[in-house]
Motif scaffolding. Structure first.
Motif, PDB file in Angstrom:
ATOM      1  N   ALA A   1       0.248 -35.535  -4.477  1.00 16.18           N
ATOM      2  CA  ALA A   1      -0.075 -36.750  -3.721  1.00 16.18           C
ATOM      3  C   ALA A   1      -1.525 -37.165  -3.966  1.00 16.18           C
ATOM      4  O   ALA A   1      -1.820 -38.346  -4.140  1.00 16.18           O
ATOM      5  CB  ALA A   1       0.165 -36.508  -2.235  1.00 16.18           C
ATOM      6  N   LEU A   2      -2.417 -36.177  -4.007  1.00 16.50           N
ATOM      7  CA  LEU A   2      -3.828 -36.511  -4.207  1.00 16.50           C
ATOM      8  C   LEU A   2      -4.121 -36.870  -5.658  1.00 16.50           C
ATOM      9  O   LEU A   2      -4.915 -37.766  -5.937  1.00 16.50           O
ATOM     10  CB  LEU A   2      -4.716 -35.355  -3.763  1.00 16.50           C
ATOM     11  N   ALA A   3      -3.470 -36.167  -6.579  1.00 20.66           N
ATOM     12  CA  ALA A   3      -3.734 -36.450  -7.991  1.00 20.66           C
ATOM     13  C   ALA A   3      -3.277 -37.858  -8.344  1.00 20.66           C
ATOM     14  O   ALA A   3      -3.835 -38.498  -9.228  1.00 20.66           O
ATOM     15  CB  ALA A   3      -3.042 -35.419  -8.872  1.00 20.66           C
ATOM     16  N   ALA A   4      -2.260 -38.336  -7.635  1.00 13.98           N
ATOM     17  CA  ALA A   4      -1.786 -39.690  -7.902  1.00 13.98           C
ATOM     18  C   ALA A   4      -2.882 -40.708  -7.589  1.00 13.98           C
ATOM     19  O   ALA A   4      -2.984 -41.746  -8.232  1.00 13.98           O
ATOM     20  CB  ALA A   4      -0.540 -39.978  -7.067  1.00 13.98           C
ATOM     21  N   ASP A   5      -3.707 -40.405  -6.600  1.00 12.16           N
ATOM     22  CA  ASP A   5      -4.754 -41.345  -6.196  1.00 12.16           C
ATOM     23  C   ASP A   5      -6.056 -41.126  -6.949  1.00 12.16           C
ATOM     24  O   ASP A   5      -6.696 -42.072  -7.388  1.00 12.16           O
ATOM     25  CB  ASP A   5      -5.032 -41.176  -4.694  1.00 12.16           C
ATOM     26  N   THR A   6      -6.460 -39.877  -7.022  1.00 10.72           N
ATOM     27  CA  THR A   6      -7.817 -39.634  -7.512  1.00 10.72           C
ATOM     28  C   THR A   6      -7.849 -38.831  -8.797  1.00 10.72           C
ATOM     29  O   THR A   6      -8.896 -38.276  -9.148  1.00 10.72           O
ATOM     30  CB  THR A   6      -8.636 -38.893  -6.440  1.00 10.72           C
ATOM     31  N   ASP A   7      -6.719 -38.727  -9.481  1.00 10.92           N
ATOM     32  CA  ASP A   7      -6.644 -38.011 -10.754  1.00 10.92           C
ATOM     33  C   ASP A   7      -7.299 -36.645 -10.701  1.00 10.92           C
ATOM     34  O   ASP A   7      -7.039 -35.860  -9.801  1.00 10.92           O
ATOM     35  CB  ASP A   7      -7.256 -38.866 -11.870  1.00 10.92           C
ATOM     36  N   GLN A   8      -8.214 -36.401 -11.649  1.00 11.79           N
ATOM     37  CA  GLN A   8      -8.752 -35.038 -11.754  1.00 11.79           C
ATOM     38  C   GLN A   8      -9.730 -34.706 -10.645  1.00 11.79           C
ATOM     39  O   GLN A   8     -10.191 -33.587 -10.547  1.00 11.79           O
ATOM     40  CB  GLN A   8      -9.381 -34.817 -13.133  1.00 11.79           C
ATOM     41  N   ASP A   9     -10.030 -35.677  -9.775  1.00 11.40           N
ATOM     42  CA  ASP A   9     -10.965 -35.380  -8.691  1.00 11.40           C
ATOM     43  C   ASP A   9     -10.253 -34.949  -7.417  1.00 11.40           C
ATOM     44  O   ASP A   9     -10.877 -34.793  -6.367  1.00 11.40           O
ATOM     45  CB  ASP A   9     -11.835 -36.604  -8.396  1.00 11.40           C
ATOM     46  N   ALA A  10      -8.935 -34.719  -7.519  1.00 16.81           N
ATOM     47  CA  ALA A  10      -8.163 -34.391  -6.320  1.00 16.81           C
ATOM     48  C   ALA A  10      -8.728 -33.185  -5.595  1.00 16.81           C
ATOM     49  O   ALA A  10      -8.764 -33.136  -4.373  1.00 16.81           O
ATOM     50  CB  ALA A  10      -6.706 -34.138  -6.701  1.00 16.81           C
ATOM     51  N   TRP A  11      -9.202 -32.211  -6.351  1.00 20.70           N
ATOM     52  CA  TRP A  11      -9.695 -30.994  -5.691  1.00 20.70           C
ATOM     53  C   TRP A  11     -10.964 -31.254  -4.901  1.00 20.70           C
ATOM     54  O   TRP A  11     -11.220 -30.633  -3.884  1.00 20.70           O
ATOM     55  CB  TRP A  11      -9.880 -29.868  -6.695  1.00 20.70           C
ATOM     56  N   ILE A  12     -11.755 -32.245  -5.368  1.00 19.70           N
ATOM     57  CA  ILE A  12     -12.948 -32.611  -4.585  1.00 19.70           C
ATOM     58  C   ILE A  12     -12.514 -33.252  -3.274  1.00 19.70           C
ATOM     59  O   ILE A  12     -13.063 -32.965  -2.204  1.00 19.70           O
ATOM     60  CB  ILE A  12     -13.819 -33.592  -5.387  1.00 19.70           C
TER      61      ILE A  12
END
Lengths: 370, 539, 395
Positions: free
Chosen positions: A30-41
């Protein structure tokens, strides 16, 4: 039932499992869909905000350390307004029980058993949820201790085994996503992982023997749960790459498919589904416990046990019809679900704090005289 | 459990008076003054059983006083009867000082008790109930004409099995003594190991017909008073016609009768009982069986053998972990095999998949039925092996090995992999140091196989969660069954899944006992210090 | 009472369960799939194991695999249609090879891959290759020796050649999809072909002789632009590709001796660092290669006891490697105009803002791109000999 007590380390484990819950399955994609590789941040920021929310809960709860959230609402808002607001919390807890059933059932349907009817899987899962709630909070807490041990072993071995597959290029460039997007997704994360923890106020602090320690457990538990999700999200992005993570519905399951140590330790993804089932189970048990206990307290029923079976059946029924399709579920989670969680989990407690501030004196006098 | 409790408490009210109430016998139960009348009543009620011997004698000056001696032939020590009772009464009394006392119109019974009887254990007797119990457990009864009172002289003696090596829990290193059927010998075996004045023994007689002696042993001040009180209470609530083995008691006092898991430990070994008492547990000894019950019993206790404490700590720890590993194999191996081969083929390495598929070609049954067949065959073989005379046992195993191992595979009815899995399960289930937990696992294995056959790994996971929930909901005499794993207790981990060296264990386990927790006074001195020792000069 | 009804309900679930139960002998274990496009329709062929032939105990000597074929509008439909021919349901959970026909690849491969990425049974750890000049079916229709299951032979051959020669590259479905979707990198796939007599290939006779009449061998890399195959690299270029993308584990490279003759360098450790940057507003890529190796064989008269000789060999290696890399980049920049190296990705990583400006016209930018190459070779050992006996061989 009122003299049931669990200790703070048991509560810590419950909080960790609750926080990890379904997030471990759904958050990365869900987060990677929005913020790509910054999802973990995003998860790191989300966890930070989440801790503030948890701090709010512990502060509120400790004003009346012997009351559950439902009783607290009545105390602060007065009988009828309090009951209505409590009803919202209970509805949320109950809806999310059903939605977790849907999650676990759908997950199994998609990845392991496509031909088994969803209802059969949900009945089975609900069976052990009802069993757990009937056996009481102490039993739940004790089994959490043992199953958390299983969870930890599986999780750590997963991390160790997948670590060789990390490709740092996948998380670069760091901070590419816009700040606005990052904030937006981290609020979504707060809604899923932290603000839902408002239902834990049905357990904390009323059923805990050392409340001071438990306050710490609540915050640390949320932090550890957050770290678990940060690790999983980081692994998903760095091993699978942001595009693949976003594309998969359950990215962390796909992650375990990648484990291959020397062509020998491989193909163990079905084992890792045990990990998800354990964490989803405890989240669902806590939701269900909160909703059943909440209803009992709302209606002034002494023993909540007789409610478990009928409500369990309703939850199974609800879980079948709650989302017409998986796309609907994903959309709902990201829009209405988030707002609903935030309203119940952040706005209501804040409102409660404000009202408490205004009525502080009269409330103190009340509790002093009674 | 609730069901049982209710019945017991109801039954208590209507039950026959307990022996402790003998001071106030009701009219019918009381001894008569007339000796003949007493003997008649006895003869009538005992149905003139041939092993009950009535002997009428005359004692006192000139033999004026009639007395009756009653005993059960075979249960009473005849030499001591002759030497210490008959001789004292009939020969010694004539013409000595006692004579005077007896004739002085004093209470003859007390005089006899205080001056005449040269035996150790003697008791007053006023009611028939007590009389029957004493008589039928081998005591000698003395009744005197003119007194509604009698004496019970304890001189039981019968043929019995001596102290032999226990057959159920064998050790390589450790004492070879085992309990026997006699409760006195058993208490003595425990007492020999714990010469502490605080080792208290409470006796009870349970069973309306069998009148079985039960002894509760505990270390006063070490055992938790609440647990002791609870055991006492539960034992008192038992109302049953007969207790033939400690299993009867176990079933009547355990916490969760519907659970397959034992919440009471049983053992044949006095050293295990002594160790348990030192940890603050309570032992229940039952006459007529070498199996002694120990409460509270925790889950992990069933994986600890006495030998763990006699051998080196590192080896003992390794073996303990091995036992838990064996438990999981015994519980899960067949169900995992079913789940993987019929639901999650993707988990198999390609080469293994190929070879398993090749083996299954032509096997007529689904994997689940195949596994069920094999497991049932194995259970049959095992049960047959236990009940058969030893000499036939070896023939059994040959047939078993041949039928199960070779013929079924050759005939293509069972795949070879299944035989391997079932044998592995069987071996693993023999590793458990206690029989009780192995049986529970045997039962649950079938449940897990059913779960695996319908829902694969998910079924096993759900079953596993349910199992853990069940285990965590159990309590043994107030102590959570899964402790010290859940609730987790760090200091008790020293002797749970692994065993630390003895000099690291300073305290007794928590939860079971609350007071007198220190095992070793000074932790600092406990660890052996090699530098301080005298060393022989090597020359 | 209610409690027992509930327990009964749960129990009946178990009894009526088994919706997903499949016995091992109900599976058609598919180890290789081939997809071709013939006259607008997909033709899917599945190489399925015959279990009784795999086991040495029950083997009757006939072929250990069999091939099922079916046509359909979509790949999924074709796969299901296979049940018309196959007695068991196709089970692709242990798939090792996916062979795509060259015709299909030229038209575009992405559409056919969606099912394979979506299906829950597939594990996407299998290699994808392109059948060069042939249909995929023809490739799957050749019996092989040593590994008697052709799919295993293809899988293992690719794995060994990739790790010890580095002129091929084993690309899994995941990597392929990542290449097809990510910005700044185009896909490559290894080619596979049948050499020899195609007629005898399918039969058992093929492997009964010492030299099989038809053999499956790997060719070099196929270049994609978008999702279409646009051409093939030569062996040197394929090696260059692996050098650039840091895919070399170990390889042998012949270099020319200072005088005449050749020497072979065994590369044991090879590391390429690719960094993108902007210089004066235009993108550049720095390639830094750190390699370690041994002198594998010398076919010339040099004195290996001298440190200078080793230095010289290192220099020659560095120069020749640069040559190969330059040649490869040149081909891609000018002939195919396709960035298969991921230079765009490297630039994206280093400067996402500038990248956004040029990413739309990246294909043109790529052709103009400056690539700075630096190679450092370190030679350690010279095998079990110091100087070659060649020096002393009588003329």
């Amino acid at each position: 039932m009122q003299n049931v007590k669990i200790n703070s380390s048991q509560f810590l484990i419950l909080v960790i499992l609750f926080t990890v819950g379904t997030s471990i399955l759904t958050i990365p994609s869900a987060l990677a869909a929005d913020t790509d590789q910054d999802a973990w941040i995003t998860v790191i920021i989300g966890t930070g905000i989440g801790l503030l929310v948890i701090w709010l809960y512990t502060t509120i709860a400790l004003w009346f350390p012997s009351l559950t959230y439902v009783q607290l609402n009545e105390k602060v808002f007065g009988k009828w307004v309090g009951k209505v607001l409590s009803l919202l919390v209970i509805i949320m807890a109950f809806l999310y029980t059903a939605s977790l059933l849907y999650y676990s059932g759908t997950f199994l349907n998609i990845h392991v058993m496509p031909n088994t009817p969803l209802v059969a899987l949900n009945i089975l899962m609900m069976g052990i949820i009802v069993m757990g709630v009937r056996l009481g909070l102490e039993t739940i807490a004790r089994s959490a201790e043992i199953l958390f041990f299983v969870f930890l072993i599986l999780f750590l071995s997963l991390v160790v085994l997948i670590a060789p597959g990390i490709q740092i290029e996948n998380i670069q460039p760091v901070f590419e996503a816009e700040a606005k997007k990052i904030i937006k997704s981290s609020i979504f994360y707060v809604a899923v992982a932290s603000s839902n923890a408002v239902v834990l106020l049905m357990v904390f602090p009323a059923f805990i023997n050392k409340v001071k320690h438990a306050k710490k457990s609540f915050i640390i538990g949320n932090l550890i749960g957050g770290i678990v999700i940060i690790i999983v999200t980081f692994l998903c992005i760095s091993v699978l790459g942001p595009e693949k993570t976003a594309r998969e519905i359950y990215a962390s399951y796909e992650l375990t498919k990648r484990i291959n140590v020397g062509d020998f330790i491989q193909r163990i993804e079905a084992v890792s589904s045990t990990l998800w089932i354990i964490s989803v189970y405890f989240k669902a048990v806590l939701y269900f416990y909160a909703s059943v206990l909440g209803i009992a307290q709302l209606l002034n029923i002494k023993d909540y046990r007789p409610l478990t079976l009928p409500l369990g059946m309703i939850a199974v029924f609800l879980s079948i019809i709650i989302y017409p399709s998986i796309s609907y579920q994903v959309n709902w989670d990201e829009t209405t679900g988030t707002y609903f969680s935030l309203f119940v989990g952040v706005v209501l407690p804040l409102l409660l704090a404000v009202v408490y501030g205004v009525r502080k004196k009269s409330l103190k006098k009340d509790s002093g005289s009674s | 459990m609730r069901f049982f409790r209710k019945k017991n408490s109801d039954g208590l009210k209507s039950s026959t008076p307990l022996p402790s109430q003998k001071q106030n016998p009701d009219q019918k139960n009381a001894l008569k003054t007339d000796l003949q009348a007493n003997i008649k009543i006895l003869k009538d009620s005992l149905g003139e059983s041939s092993d009950i011997i009535f002997r009428e004698i005359r004692i006192g000056k000139e033999g004026t006083i009639k007395a009756g001696i009653i005993f059960t032939d075979g249960l009473t020590d005849t030499p001591s009867l002759q030497n210490f009772i008959l001789e004292t009464l009939m020969i010694d009394n004539k013409g000595n000082e006692l004579q005077k006392k007896m004739s002085a119109g004093k209470d003859l019974i007390n005089v006899l008790k205080d001056y005449a009887m040269t035996v150790g254990e003697i008791e007053d007797l006023t009611s028939f109930d007590v009389l029957y119990t004493g008589l039928l457990s081998g005591d000698t009864i003395i009744l005197i004409d003119g007194y509604a009172q009698g004496l019970i002289i304890s001189n039981k003696q019968w043929a019995e099995r001596g102290v032999t090596e226990p057959s159920a829990q064998t050790v390589v290193r450790g004492p070879r003594e085992g309990f026997s059927e006699n409760i006195r010998i058993n208490t003595a075996l425990v007492r020999r190991r714990l010469k502490d004045p605080n080792l208290w023994t409470e006796s009870k007689v349970i069973g309306r017909k069998t009148k079985t002696s039960i002894a509760m042993m505990y270390l006063n001040g070490v055992a938790n008073d609440k647990v002791v009180e609870e055991v006492r209470l539960r034992l008192d609530q038992i109302d049953i016609d007969g207790i033939l083995e400690s299993g009867y008691i176990e079933e009547l006092i355990e916490d969760s009768p519907y659970s397959p898991f034992p919440t009471i430990y049983n053992t044949e070994r006095p050293d295990i009982v002594a160790a348990a008492l030192l940890e603050g547990r309570v032992a229940i000894l039952v006459d007529g069986t070498p199996f002694v019950l120990i409460v509270p019993a925790l889950f992990v206790q069933f994986f600890q053998a006495s030998e763990d404490y006699y051998q080196r700590a590192d080896i003992a720890s390794f073996i303990r972990l091995l036992r838990f590993f064996a438990l999981s194999i015994a519980l899960f191996a067949p169900s995992l095999f079913i789940a993987i081969t019929t639901f999650h083929q993707a988990m198999l390495p390609p080469a293994l998949l190929m070879s398993l598929t090749a083996q299954r070609e032509g096997v007529p049954f689904p994997a689940f039925v195949e596994a069920m067949l094999m497991e049932l065959t194995f259970e049959l073989l095992r049960e047959a092996g236990v009940r058969m005379p030893r000499s036939i046992g070896s023939a059994m195993s040959i047939v078993g090995a041949f039928v199960v191992g070779t013929a079924a595979v050759e005939a293509g009815i069972i795949s070879a992999a299944m035989v391997i899995v079932v044998s592995l399960t069987a071996i693993a289930s023999f590793v458990s140091p206690t029989y009780d937990i192995a049986i529970a696992v045997r039962l649950l294995r079938f449940a897990f196989m059913i779960a695996a056959a319908s829902f694969g790994l998910f079924g096993i996971t759900v079953g596993f969660i349910a199992l853990i929930l069940h285990l965590c909901s159990l309590r043994s005499f107030g102590v959570p069954y899964m402790s010290p794993l859940a609730p987790f207790n760090m200091s008790n981990q020293k002797d749970t899944l692994i065993r630390l060296p003895r000099w690291k264990m300073f305290t007794r386990p928590r939860l079971i006992n609350q007071k007198d927790v220190v095992r070793q006074q000074s932790p600092a001195d406990a660890k052996p210090d090699p530098t301080n020792r005298n060393e022989l000069e090597g020359d | 009472m209610k409690r027992y009804v509930f327990v009964l309900l749960i129990f009946s679930l178990f009894l009526t369960g088994c919706w997903d139960r499949r016995e091992l002998n109900e599976l058609a274990i598919t180890l290789a799939l081939g997809i071709d496009k013939i006259e607008g329709e997909y033709e899917v062929s599945a190489q399925v194991v015959v279990p009784s032939e795999v086991s040495p105990k029950s083997s009757t000597g006939s072929s250990p695999v069999t091939l099922f074929r079916a046509k359909g509008e979509t790949v999924y439909e074709a796969l299901r249609k296979m049940t018309n021919e196959s007695p068991r349901k196709i089970y692709p959970g242990h798939l090792r090879m996916l062979v795509l026909g060259e015709e299909l690849a030229k038209e575009g491969i992405s559409e056919s891959l969606d099912l394979l990425a979506r299906d829950w049974e597939l594990r996407s750890d299998f290699y994808v290759v392109i059948a060069k000049d042939k249909t995929a079916t023809e490739i799957l229709n050749v019996s092989t020796t040593i590994e008697n299951i052709p799919a295993n032979k293809m899988f293992n051959t690719l794995k060994t050649s990739e790790s010890s020669l580095a002129s091929t590259k084993g690309i899994t479905l995941d990597e392929l999809i990542a290449d097809l979707t990510s910005e700044g990198k185009n896909a490559v796939l290894t080619g596979i072909e049948v050499k020899g007599d195609q007629e005898v290939g399918p039969s058992k006779q093929n492997v009964e002789t010492i030299t099989p009449s038809a053999t499956i061998t790997y060719d070099y890399l196929a270049v994609f632009k978008g999702n279409k195959l646009i051409g093939w690299l030569t062996e040197r270029e394929s090696r260059g590709y692996n050098d650039i993308t840091n895919s070399v584990k170990s390889t042998v490279m012949p270099i020319s001796c200072p005088g005449e003759g050749e020497a072979s360098i065994e590369v044991i450790d090879f590391n390429t660092d690719m960094k993108g940057k902007f210089k004066n507003g235009s993108p550049e890529v720095d390639l830094t290669i750190e390699a370690e190796g041994n002198v594998g064989a010398v076919e010339c008269k040099i004195d290996l006891k001298e440190t200078e000789t080793i230095d010289t060999l290192e220099k020659i290696y560095e120069k020749e490697l640069k040559g190969i890399i330059n040649e490869t980049i040149d081909t891609l920049q000018n002939k195919y105009e396709s960035d298969i190296f991921g230079f765009g990705k490297a630039i994206h990583r280093s400067n996402p803002k500038e990248w956004k400006k040029i990413k739309e016209q990246w294909n043109e930018e790529f052709s103009e791109l400056t690539v700075n190459i630096e190679v450092n070779m370190k030679l350690h050992n010279t095998g079990t000999l110091s100087n070659s006996f060649l020096k002393r061989v009588k003329e």
